[in-house]
Motif scaffolding. Sequence first.
Motif: not given
Length: 307
Positions: A285-296
Amino acid sequence: MKEYSKKINERVENPKHFGEISKIEAEALGCKLVVVDYEGNANDTIRVYFAITKDKNVFTAKFKSFSSGLIVALNDMMIELCIGKSIEKVSSMFKTDVEFALRDEPQIPALSIEELHNGFLNFVILKKVALKFNERNMEDFADDYIVCECARVNLKTIKDAIKEFNLKTIEEIGEKTKAGIFCKSCRNEGGLEEKEIYLSDILEQTLKEIEEEQAPSYMNSSFLEMTKEQKLELIEDVLDDDIRPMLIMDGGNMEILDLVESKPHYDLYIRYLGACSGCSAGSMGTLYAIESILQSKVDENLRVLPI
């Protein structure tokens, strides 16, 4: 292991409303975008995106958070219950409405009431959404909109004066434009007559606009055009603003090891620190959230790879 309803477990694994809504997407739907944050501890910090119609109904909504599985499930159902409802109904919703919607059987609680009330603190964000929706935003008005009827001063004149003369107070606006020096109704709420937008709103929002315009020039460049050092600096800024505070509150942190171009992707190699280094959520979950924020916020082709 605590037992939760099947509906909770399903949303832990596959939340339906995790993500974000851009201003362009909201405008295409004929909606106003409202983005609100709740900053609690690392477990309940959340950002919500609401696309709200002109008649004050929630057309669609999404959320992002670093929450635990249970809180993700509660957040997900909370967002789902808001969609299609008026802002008034959203602001009057209860935590128990979310819990009831997550029950497998009407008579069997989805989780304990104590856990619901002690763990689901970010529920107050729905009140913040309603408050922010009703805020006056100068972007909702045309440049020729008359702000001060007494002196016949329009919005563009006031904005330009604030920027040109570096005005910091309502009194200074009056000295330069004559706005707000007669009946003073346009200064702020509480005057002789109610206004749609006040000088106080325009001053606050214009100063914020100036601050954003004065950001480093590379911030307005495409990620592709930046040097590697600029890319890393931008990523570090986003980490400091949106990610590290939540990790630190939970006793952890992270560091960047390298950024490697692997067309069409950029692979960001990171290392978890502190409590995060031994947390199983780091690879999920944390990795997904980090990646998602950086991608956006940085570039949609960024991939985050923990080492």
